[in-house]
Design an enzyme around this catalytic site. Structure first.
Site, PDB file in Angstrom:
ATOM      1  N   TYR A 106       0.933  -1.116   0.148  1.00  0.00           N
ATOM      2  CA  TYR A 106      -0.118   0.020   0.147  1.00  0.00           C
ATOM      3  C   TYR A 106       0.795   1.184   0.038  1.00  0.00           C
ATOM      4  O   TYR A 106       2.031   1.218  -0.417  1.00  0.00           O
ATOM      5  CB  TYR A 106      -0.889   0.009   1.131  1.00  0.00           C
ATOM      6  CG  TYR A 106      -2.220   0.751   0.755  1.00  0.00           C
ATOM      7  CD1 TYR A 106      -3.088   0.509  -0.178  1.00  0.00           C
ATOM      8  CD2 TYR A 106      -2.491   1.978   1.791  1.00  0.00           C
ATOM      9  CE1 TYR A 106      -4.005   1.496  -0.537  1.00  0.00           C
ATOM     10  CE2 TYR A 106      -3.609   2.867   1.451  1.00  0.00           C
ATOM     11  CZ  TYR A 106      -4.303   2.547   0.391  1.00  0.00           C
ATOM     12  OH  TYR A 106      -5.295   3.339  -0.062  1.00  0.00           O
ATOM     13  N   ARG A 159      -8.912  10.100  -8.680  1.00  0.00           N
ATOM     14  CA  ARG A 159      -7.985  10.653  -7.762  1.00  0.00           C
ATOM     15  C   ARG A 159      -7.385   9.752  -6.962  1.00  0.00           C
ATOM     16  O   ARG A 159      -7.766   9.637  -5.863  1.00  0.00           O
ATOM     17  CB  ARG A 159      -9.054  11.849  -6.867  1.00  0.00           C
ATOM     18  CG  ARG A 159      -8.309  12.853  -6.279  1.00  0.00           C
ATOM     19  CD  ARG A 159      -9.024  13.268  -5.059  1.00  0.00           C
ATOM     20  NE  ARG A 159      -9.265  12.216  -4.283  1.00  0.00           N
ATOM     21  CZ  ARG A 159      -9.942  12.209  -3.013  1.00  0.00           C
ATOM     22  NH1 ARG A 159     -10.750  13.078  -2.564  1.00  0.00           N
ATOM     23  NH2 ARG A 159     -10.101  11.130  -2.209  1.00  0.00           N
ATOM     24  N   LYS A 177      -6.398  -2.298  -1.234  1.00  0.00           N
ATOM     25  CA  LYS A 177      -7.244  -2.169  -0.157  1.00  0.00           C
ATOM     26  C   LYS A 177      -8.161  -3.696   0.274  1.00  0.00           C
ATOM     27  O   LYS A 177      -8.108  -3.850   1.068  1.00  0.00           O
ATOM     28  CB  LYS A 177      -8.453  -1.189  -0.579  1.00  0.00           C
ATOM     29  CG  LYS A 177      -7.941   0.260  -0.517  1.00  0.00           C
ATOM     30  CD  LYS A 177      -7.749   0.523   1.182  1.00  0.00           C
ATOM     31  CE  LYS A 177      -7.357   2.070   1.388  1.00  0.00           C
ATOM     32  NZ  LYS A 177      -8.460   3.007   1.472  1.00  0.00           N
ATOM     33  N   GLU A 248     -13.675   4.164  -3.288  1.00  0.00           N
ATOM     34  CA  GLU A 248     -12.288   4.625  -3.164  1.00  0.00           C
ATOM     35  C   GLU A 248     -11.768   5.570  -3.981  1.00  0.00           C
ATOM     36  O   GLU A 248     -11.895   5.185  -5.458  1.00  0.00           O
ATOM     37  CB  GLU A 248     -11.346   3.317  -3.025  1.00  0.00           C
ATOM     38  CG  GLU A 248      -9.823   3.338  -2.901  1.00  0.00           C
ATOM     39  CD  GLU A 248      -9.664   3.854  -1.374  1.00  0.00           C
ATOM     40  OE1 GLU A 248      -8.938   4.269  -0.857  1.00  0.00           O
ATOM     41  OE2 GLU A 248     -10.604   3.421  -0.194  1.00  0.00           O
ATOM     42  N   ASP A 249     -11.133   6.687  -3.599  1.00  0.00           N
ATOM     43  CA  ASP A 249     -10.446   7.656  -4.537  1.00  0.00           C
ATOM     44  C   ASP A 249     -11.244   8.088  -5.800  1.00  0.00           C
ATOM     45  O   ASP A 249     -10.665   7.980  -6.925  1.00  0.00           O
ATOM     46  CB  ASP A 249      -9.304   6.895  -4.998  1.00  0.00           C
ATOM     47  CG  ASP A 249      -8.009   6.949  -4.019  1.00  0.00           C
ATOM     48  OD1 ASP A 249      -8.535   7.338  -2.792  1.00  0.00           O
ATOM     49  OD2 ASP A 249      -7.079   6.605  -4.324  1.00  0.00           O
ATOM     50  N   ASP A 271     -14.529   5.445   1.872  1.00  0.00           N
ATOM     51  CA  ASP A 271     -13.381   5.185   2.619  1.00  0.00           C
ATOM     52  C   ASP A 271     -12.382   6.806   2.847  1.00  0.00           C
ATOM     53  O   ASP A 271     -11.780   7.094   4.033  1.00  0.00           O
ATOM     54  CB  ASP A 271     -12.327   4.264   2.240  1.00  0.00           C
ATOM     55  CG  ASP A 271     -11.118   4.069   3.232  1.00  0.00           C
ATOM     56  OD1 ASP A 271     -11.502   3.803   4.477  1.00  0.00           O
ATOM     57  OD2 ASP A 271      -9.992   4.147   2.801  1.00  0.00           O
ATOM     58  N   ASP A 272     -12.649   7.499   1.741  1.00  0.00           N
ATOM     59  CA  ASP A 272     -11.836   8.685   1.964  1.00  0.00           C
ATOM     60  C   ASP A 272     -12.444   9.691   2.534  1.00  0.00           C
ATOM     61  O   ASP A 272     -11.890  10.677   3.339  1.00  0.00           O
ATOM     62  CB  ASP A 272     -11.610   9.300   0.347  1.00  0.00           C
ATOM     63  CG  ASP A 272     -11.078   8.423  -0.800  1.00  0.00           C
ATOM     64  OD1 ASP A 272      -9.760   8.051  -0.272  1.00  0.00           O
ATOM     65  OD2 ASP A 272     -11.610   7.936  -1.557  1.00  0.00           O
ATOM     66  N   ASN A 419      -0.952  11.805   0.955  1.00  0.00           N
ATOM     67  CA  ASN A 419      -0.161  10.570   0.508  1.00  0.00           C
ATOM     68  C   ASN A 419      -0.007  10.891  -1.139  1.00  0.00           C
ATOM     69  O   ASN A 419      -0.893  11.416  -1.814  1.00  0.00           O
ATOM     70  CB  ASN A 419      -1.050   9.225   0.608  1.00  0.00           C
ATOM     71  CG  ASN A 419      -0.977   8.747   1.978  1.00  0.00           C
ATOM     72  OD1 ASN A 419       0.122   8.793   2.781  1.00  0.00           O
ATOM     73  ND2 ASN A 419      -2.102   8.457   2.558  1.00  0.00           N
TER      74      ASN A 419
END
Length: 574
Positions: A106, A159, A177, A248-249, A271-272, A419
């Site tokens: 990750y 993203r 993930k 996610e993202d 999750d973000d 990150n």
């Protein structure tokens, strides 16, 4: 003739698999750990070296191989090759050496893996749904031939971390993930599914890369985007009604609307927004205790005002309200945001994005707002006691800013959370050096220790890994019709109480990362209990904590090879 051939094909498809297929199936392969009886029964003698090893033997061999590589991306590739051939061995390596392998599978290495996904591609590892193949999602799901899925991680690659639009390469994030759901949450490897939603890309470098594996068209319209996602959500629920879906993202222009669109209809979360919010708010609550400055006297400045930043702010407000006498409105007055145009305020003169409106300051005079266009200006105006970085711009927390804050705040809270590590707002080492070791630091990526005045200081890592595996596992067990925000607040409250006195004395805001399976079990229990209190959990679960803990721990998969009797009981084509 066609009918006869089809019938013959269907008949063959129902026959037991050949023994050699057990050695080639990544979920049943044991490699050199197959016993002599298993090899004989499955007719794979001669296909493996004569030595018969244990899982521990295999783990140590690959660990030695891994350490021969200097470049993290090469280590990533080796681990992926193991994952492609022997799932049990892969997770045995990850779990035994979690602290060392986490930065490989990750962040930060997964960022490079996503950027180079087409260059590095060797084998498919998920579900690819294409906006150009609308109305075919159900068939694609059927093609997987998976009857049971517990967790789905889906992204559109728009993203990825702080790297922007990576198109179909973003599936690397979903793969990472899903691996962590297994390693940290104990979800069975065969029951996680990485998904990439290929909605096109606006990244010209990808479009012009001959090795790019996605659609070479600009990103689709919102109408096409939601038509495809609607189709996927409905089809996934039909195929796997008990699955938890993690978003996610997704880019800011979609992620909030996605959550609003699906949160009360499906068993899903983002999750973000929610996972990041929960883990950071838990660490922030602990940091406030260590700082000696109560929350009512804190002034928290967020660099960045996107989905992650506003999600964190919302979680801090909700967790503080749930665990103190402060109201959400009182907490909101302590929070400030800086975006690319300066302090986020209602009288700034531009049209604010929808997700920023609720956080816009209304108490800044018109005469002042025009001079608050940079982070430095806002810091001098607000005089924050805490800096939270989620703006994906490296090194913006300068020495001048940090020393200024330290001049009036004995123990400043500094969270560079963006990150990968290249996007961190400040190196933790500088945060410590510029405050004489007084800063309370949590980062998004892992960073090394720093020695200041003879003291060894280590930044905490605000890693979503502390939250999402436990939330996912808890919801898989409780099977709520949807996942309300109260569940994420319960997860954050649980996490904020798990750091030991020894952790706190060492300045650590979270338990050690290699304790994450214990953390996930505790969070799963907290989530189940909250769902029971809300009347959303299934009815046949125990209601007392000891039995819930036992249930959760017994539900967590462990990397162990199936016994010899399993293989010798199979009806194989010989």
């Amino acid at each position: 003739m066609f009918v006869r051939n089809l019938a013959r094909l269907l008949q063959v498809s129902k026959r037991p698999v050949r023994g050699v297929d057990f050695a080639r199936n990544r979920f049943t392969n044991k490699g050199t750990a197959f016993s002599a009886k298993e090899r004989e029964y499955m007719n794979v003698e001669g296909m493996l070296p004569p030595a018969i090893e244990t899982l521990d033997d295999q783990v140590e061999r690959y660990w030695e191989q891994l350490n021969r590589f200097n470049e993290p991306i090469n280590r990533y590739q080796l681990l992926r090759s193991v994952q492609d051939t022997n799932v049990t061995l892969y997770y045995a390596i990850i779990i035994r050496y979690l602290k060392q392998t986490l930065p490989i599978i990750y962040t930060p290495t997964v960022g490079e893996a996503c950027q180079r996904y087409g260059d590095l591609f060797q084998k498919d590892h998920g579900l690819y749904i294409d906006v150009n193949r609308k109305e075919s999602v159900r068939k694609m799901i059927q093609n997987l031939r998976k009857t049971n899925i517990d967790v789905i991680v889906i992204t559109d690659g728009s993203r990825i971390l702080g790297l922007g639009d990576l198109g179909v390469n973003g599936i690397g994030i979903s793969i990472g993930k899903c691996s962590l759901y297994v390693a940290a949450g104990g979800v069975k490897p065969a029951r996680v599914l990485p998904v990439i939603m290929d909605a096109g890309t606006n990244n010209e470098s990808l479009v012009n890369n001959p090795l790019y594996l996605g659609s070479r068209k600009p990103r689709c319209t919102d109408e096409e985007f939601y038509a495809l996602l609607d189709e996927f959500m409905a089809a996934a629920k039909e195929a796997w009604p008990s699955a938890v879906i993690q978003f996610e993202d997704f880019s800011n222009n979609h992620c909030f609307d996605i959550l609003e669109r699906y949160q009360n209809k499906y068993r899903c979360f983002n999750d973000d927004i929610q996972g990041t919010g929960a883990v950071v708010s838990a660490g922030f609550r602990t940091a406030v205790k260590l700082s000696g400055i109560p929350m009512k006297e804190q002034r928290v400045l967020f660099f960045g005002a996107g989905s992650a930043a506003t999600g964190v702010a919302q979680s801090i407000a909700e967790l503080t309200e749930a665990t103190s006498s402060m109201t959400a409105e009182e907490i909101k007055k302590k929070l400030y945001f800086v975006d690319s145009k300066g302090l986020v305020a209602a009288n700034r003169g531009d049209k604010l994005a929808k997700h920023k409106v609720a956080w816009a300051r209304t108490d800044v005079p018109d005469a002042d707002i025009q001079h608050l266009t940079t982070l430095e200006e806002v810091v001098k105006y607000v005089k924050p006691t805490a800096l939270v970085g989620l703006g994906a711009t490296g090194s913006v927390f300068t020495k001048e800013i940090v020393e200024f804050i330290h001049s009036y705040c004995p123990r400043p809270i500094i969270f560079p959370l963006s990150n990968p590590s290249s996007k961190a707002e400040i190196l933790p080492s500088n945060a410590y050096k510029w405050t004489n070791g007084d800063a309370i630091v949590a980062s998004g990526s892992p960073f090394p220790d720093t020695v200041v005045n003879g003291r060894t200081l280590h930044p905490s890592q605000g890693n979503n890994l502390y939250i999402f595996p436990g939330v996912g596992m808890g919801c898989c067990i409780a099977e709520p019709p949807y996942i309300p925000q109260e569940v994420l607040v319960a997860a954050a409250a649980c996490l904020s109480n798990l750091a030991s006195p020894e952790d706190l004395a060492a300045g650590q805001l979270y338990p050690p990362i290699d304790h994450v399976r214990h953390v996930s079990a505790e969070i799963a229990v907290a989530c189940i209990q909250k769902l029971q209190n809300l009347g959303l959990a299934k009815k046949d679960l125990p209601t007392n904590r000891p039995d819930l803990v036992k249930l959760v721990k017994n539900s967590m998969w462990r990397p162990e090879y199936r016994p010899e009797s399993y293989y010798l009981s199979q009806q194989l084509i010989r």
